[in-house]
Design an enzyme around this catalytic site. Structure first.
Site, mmCIF file in Angstrom:
data_model
loop_
_atom_site.group_PDB
_atom_site.id
_atom_site.type_symbol
_atom_site.label_atom_id
_atom_site.label_comp_id
_atom_site.label_asym_id
_atom_site.label_seq_id
_atom_site.Cartn_x
_atom_site.Cartn_y
_atom_site.Cartn_z
ATOM 1 N N HIS A 142 0.851 -1.202 0.000
ATOM 2 C CA HIS A 142 0.000 0.000 0.000
ATOM 3 C C HIS A 142 0.888 1.254 0.000
ATOM 4 O O HIS A 142 0.840 2.051 0.939
ATOM 5 C CB HIS A 142 -0.872 -0.067 1.254
ATOM 6 C CG HIS A 142 -2.056 0.836 1.286
ATOM 7 N ND1 HIS A 142 -1.963 2.204 1.258
ATOM 8 C CD2 HIS A 142 -3.384 0.574 1.364
ATOM 9 C CE1 HIS A 142 -3.163 2.736 1.331
ATOM 10 N NE2 HIS A 142 -4.051 1.771 1.387
ATOM 11 N N GLU A 178 -0.659 1.371 -5.336
ATOM 12 C CA GLU A 178 -0.547 0.110 -4.596
ATOM 13 C C GLU A 178 -0.491 -1.091 -5.548
ATOM 14 O O GLU A 178 -1.414 -1.297 -6.337
ATOM 15 C CB GLU A 178 -1.750 -0.024 -3.659
ATOM 16 C CG GLU A 178 -1.923 1.178 -2.734
ATOM 17 C CD GLU A 178 -3.292 1.230 -2.094
ATOM 18 O OE1 GLU A 178 -3.843 2.324 -1.908
ATOM 19 O OE2 GLU A 178 -3.834 0.153 -1.780
HETATM 20 O O1 TA6 Z 1 -6.175 1.485 -0.655
HETATM 21 C C1 TA6 Z 1 -7.162 2.484 -0.517
HETATM 22 C C2 TA6 Z 1 -7.927 2.215 0.759
HETATM 23 O O2 TA6 Z 1 -8.575 0.970 0.713
HETATM 24 C C3 TA6 Z 1 -8.902 3.377 0.990
HETATM 25 O O3 TA6 Z 1 -10.241 2.962 0.827
HETATM 26 C C4 TA6 Z 1 -8.591 3.826 2.426
HETATM 27 O O4 TA6 Z 1 -9.362 3.108 3.362
HETATM 28 C C5 TA6 Z 1 -7.104 3.467 2.505
HETATM 29 O O5 TA6 Z 1 -7.030 2.189 1.889
HETATM 30 C C6 TA6 Z 1 -6.483 3.511 3.883
HETATM 31 O O6 TA6 Z 1 -6.942 2.452 4.654
HETATM 32 P P1 TA6 Z 1 -6.434 2.382 6.196
HETATM 33 O O7 TA6 Z 1 -7.069 1.140 6.770
HETATM 34 O O8 TA6 Z 1 -4.924 2.292 6.161
HETATM 35 O O9 TA6 Z 1 -6.889 3.669 6.826
#
Ligand code: TA6
Length: 305
Positions: free
Chosen positions: A173, A277
């Site tokens: 991520h 990601e």
């Molecule tokens: O990858 C994008 C995502 O799924 C968004 O929807 C947002 O929730 C982000 O990840 C961050 O997630 P987190 O659980 O790290 O706050």
């Protein structure tokens, strides 16, 4: 190695004089600091989380929120969170932590080496235990192979240690640091099918034009193995994320309202970051046979615009 090994014991076992040391980082969490010839980096054992990468002569490539937590059981906001074994909220159990448990657990160090070309290779491991089996009934072992060179090369290796087939989602991520999201564009995803999480999961195809950012953006691009290039105009640089073993790419910027809604993310930080990601998620889950191994790799590099 027991998770209880302190930073001192780890330093004694794995330090490379003048190149790699291990000590207490933010929140007193054990942190590997690499100062290699081609680049510097930081990797927390918590979540095997790469929090910093800076090629020599360049500025940091990864964004880290000034409001991030650094605490056991809490995700770090920035760098490269490792997502496994599910992506986003868990469909079957809303009480499960978003994005799985791998980023919340203390990993072990398997090895740390200085290579002939001056790069540094660090391998971290996580194996299933009672805590993970209680959340996800599959025996596994994970290895994260991090190569700190003039580029950042990371491989997430997953081995099915059970006698049954397993299905999982995963992602690196990656929070890229950009000068201004409003002057940033993304190429490499033209005409690709996507799920738009800002539009109630609407499915559509991306245009053939470079992606621009005019508001909250949260898209899962499906069935794409292509590299993604971020034109970071404000920093006069091109950031490229190449990948292997990944069939999905997620693009995310929270923009104003979502930035305000996250306690571990500064209200004014959203222009400074963009998540690109490398993933296997949604329609692109991984099915792994007993004793098989799956590898997902991302190579992040930077060049002048
Ligand atoms: O990858 C994008 C995502 O799924 C968004 O929807 C947002 O929730 C982000 O990840 C961050 O997630 P987190 O659980 O790290 O706050």
């Amino acid at each position: 190695m027991a998770h209880t090994d302190s930073g001192m014991e780890l330093h004694d076992r794995f330090a490379i004089p003048g190149v790699l040391r291990i000590g207490a980082g933010n929140g007193e969490l054990p942190c590997i600091t690499v100062t290699a010839e081609p680049a510097s980096a930081e990797i927390y054992l918590h979540g095997a989380h790469v929090t910093h990468f800076q090629p020599r002569g360049s500025t940091p490539l990864l964004f880290m929120s000034k409001s991030s937590q650094f605490a056991p059981g809490k995700p770090i906001r920035g760098g490269i969170p490792l997502i496994f074994p599910w992506f986003g909220a868990r469909a079957s159990d809303k009480t499960s932590p978003a994005h799985g448990f791998a980023r919340l657990m203390p990993w072990d160090i398997e090895s740390a080496d200085l290579r002939a070309d001056g790069s540094v290779r660090v391998v971290l491991t996580l194996a299933s235990d009672d805590a993970t089996l209680a959340q996800w009934p599959h025996a596994f072992s994970l290895r994260l192979i991090v190569i700190v060179a003039s580029f950042l090369d990371i491989t997430l290796e997953i081995r099915n240690r059970s006698a049954q087939e397993m299905q999982f989602e995963e992602a690196m991520h990656t929070y890229l640091k950009v000068g201004n999201i409003r002057q940033t564009t993304v190429e490499g995803l033209a005409d690709v099918e996507l799920v738009d999480k800002v539009a109630a999961g609407e499915r559509r195809k991306e245009s053939s034009e470079p992606i621009r950012f005019l508001g909250e953006t949260d898209r899962v691009y499906l069935h794409t193995t292509s590299a993604t290039t971020v034109r970071d105009v404000a920093n006069s640089r091109l950031i490229t994320v190449e990948k292997e073993g990944s069939d999905a790419t997620v693009v995310w910027n929270p923009w104003i309202a979502k930035a305000k809604a996250m306690a571990d993310f500064g209200d004014e930080e959203w222009p400074d970051m963009l998540c690109i990601e490398s993933a296997n998620a949604l329609d692109c889950v991984v099915t792994l046979a007993p004793s098989a191994t799956h590898r997902m790799r991302a190579k992040i590099s930077v060049a002048p615009l």
